[in-house]
Design a protein around this motif. Structure first.
Motif, PDB file in Angstrom:
ATOM      1  N   ARG A   1       0.834  -1.213   0.000  1.00 22.45           N
ATOM      2  CA  ARG A   1       0.000   0.000   0.000  1.00 22.45           C
ATOM      3  C   ARG A   1       0.863   1.254   0.000  1.00 22.45           C
ATOM      4  O   ARG A   1       0.606   2.217  -0.727  1.00 22.45           O
ATOM      5  N   SER A   2       1.904   1.240   0.819  1.00 22.35           N
ATOM      6  CA  SER A   2       2.788   2.400   0.923  1.00 22.35           C
ATOM      7  C   SER A   2       3.451   2.707  -0.423  1.00 22.35           C
ATOM      8  O   SER A   2       3.527   3.862  -0.847  1.00 22.35           O
ATOM      9  N   LYS A   3       3.911   1.662  -1.112  1.00 23.49           N
ATOM     10  CA  LYS A   3       4.593   1.859  -2.381  1.00 23.49           C
ATOM     11  C   LYS A   3       3.636   2.307  -3.496  1.00 23.49           C
ATOM     12  O   LYS A   3       4.046   2.987  -4.436  1.00 23.49           O
ATOM     13  N   LEU A   4       2.367   1.930  -3.372  1.00 21.91           N
ATOM     14  CA  LEU A   4       1.384   2.288  -4.404  1.00 21.91           C
ATOM     15  C   LEU A   4       0.838   3.702  -4.227  1.00 21.91           C
ATOM     16  O   LEU A   4       0.091   4.190  -5.074  1.00 21.91           O
ATOM     17  N   GLY A   5       1.186   4.348  -3.120  1.00 27.87           N
ATOM     18  CA  GLY A   5       0.701   5.714  -2.892  1.00 27.87           C
ATOM     19  C   GLY A   5      -0.808   5.772  -2.767  1.00 27.87           C
ATOM     20  O   GLY A   5      -1.416   4.946  -2.078  1.00 27.87           O
ATOM     21  N   ASP A   6      -1.446   6.714  -3.483  1.00 27.94           N
ATOM     22  CA  ASP A   6      -2.905   6.845  -3.428  1.00 27.94           C
ATOM     23  C   ASP A   6      -3.613   5.564  -3.879  1.00 27.94           C
ATOM     24  O   ASP A   6      -4.712   5.249  -3.399  1.00 27.94           O
ATOM     25  N   CYS A   7      -2.972   4.827  -4.784  1.00 32.76           N
ATOM     26  CA  CYS A   7      -3.583   3.594  -5.299  1.00 32.76           C
ATOM     27  C   CYS A   7      -3.560   2.470  -4.265  1.00 32.76           C
ATOM     28  O   CYS A   7      -4.181   1.423  -4.472  1.00 32.76           O
ATOM     29  N   GLY A   8      -2.853   2.697  -3.181  1.00 29.45           N
ATOM     30  CA  GLY A   8      -2.871   1.716  -2.094  1.00 29.45           C
ATOM     31  C   GLY A   8      -4.268   1.551  -1.520  1.00 29.45           C
ATOM     32  O   GLY A   8      -4.591   0.517  -0.924  1.00 29.45           O
ATOM     33  N   ASN A   9      -5.129   2.572  -1.738  1.00 25.13           N
ATOM     34  CA  ASN A   9      -6.510   2.507  -1.257  1.00 25.13           C
ATOM     35  C   ASN A   9      -7.345   1.485  -2.015  1.00 25.13           C
ATOM     36  O   ASN A   9      -8.457   1.159  -1.601  1.00 25.13           O
ATOM     37  N   TYR A  10      -6.810   0.989  -3.154  1.00 21.94           N
ATOM     38  CA  TYR A  10      -7.519  -0.057  -3.889  1.00 21.94           C
ATOM     39  C   TYR A  10      -7.601  -1.346  -3.070  1.00 21.94           C
ATOM     40  O   TYR A  10      -8.487  -2.166  -3.296  1.00 21.94           O
TER      41      TYR A  10
END
Length: 227
Positions: free
Chosen positions: A202-211
């Motif tokens: 999640r941390s590495k995906l940034g905003d997309c970590g919310n997926y």
């Protein structure tokens, strides 16, 4: 066909021979290192190494340091060996990008099975395919991930986990199911290992970590839709 090359790193020659003998029977080519510094040197000289089996407690440079060093150059799969059965050690290994973790003493046949499972995932990933989900793009052939057109550096296991999530969009997945499919064997350790990987992913995906949605008391679900 070229043999798959595996690097075995352990300061005990008896242990290296034991692991090597079992791997050679499966037609793998085995390189050996007796300490951490030697391991890094051998890895940098052999860019075609497909997997590393790495002991934790070693002179000159321990397994954690070797893992950190190699992760600056490569996402090659790493299996960590340790004489300790401390959960903190296991979680630390996964935080550093270790793909699997086996406590000594262990069955060499189990070790070989896990090697084959990881390499099978790696080989299967070598197909030409690009998968997209929202602002995430996975290039299966290149084993790369882009988030909003920016490359994101994921470990081998993080990539496999994200791929599994995307292929199962909208499906509620238990921790046990994720372990059995992404790790490809019955995992007898703590299922919280998944939580460690998800947190880092999640941390590495940034905003997309919310997926990656948490399903309390069960596991996770990947969805690009707001809930």
């Amino acid at each position: 066909m070229n043999q798959i090359k595996i690097l075995v790193v352990d300061d005990e020659s008896r242990m290296r021979k034991l692991v090597k003998d079992f791997l050679v029977r499966k037609d793998y080519m085995v390189l050996e290192a007796g300490n951490g510094e030697e391991a890094v040197d051998i890895f940098l000289e052999n860019k075609d190494i497909a997997l590393i089996i790495l002991d934790v407690m070693m002179p000159k440079m321990d397994g954690w340091q070797v893992c950190k060093e190699i992760r600056t150059y490569s996402q090659v799969p790493i299996i960590m060996l340790t004489a300790k059965s401390d959960e903190r050690d296991e979680l630390m290994g996964f935080e550093l990008g270790v793909d699997d973790y086996i406590s000594k003493p262990f069955s060499p046949k189990i070790l070989v099975a896990r090697v084959e499972a990881i390499l099978r995932h790696s080989t299967n990933a070598a197909q030409e395919e690009i998968i997209t989900a929202g602002d995430i793009e996975l290039d299966i052939s290149a084993h790369t991930v882009k988030v909003k057109d920016n490359l994101v550096d994921l470990s081998f296991k993080e990539f496999e986990l994200l791929n599994y999530f995307i292929l199962n969009q909208g499906v509620a997945l238990s921790r046990e199911k994720i372990l059995n499919n992404v790790w490809n064997y019955d995992y007898f350790g703590d299922a919280r290992t998944i939580d460690t990987h998800v947190k880092k992913l999640r941390s590495k995906l940034g905003d997309c970590g919310n997926y990656i949605k948490t399903i309390w008391g069960m596991g996770y679900k990947f969805s690009i839709e707001e809930e």
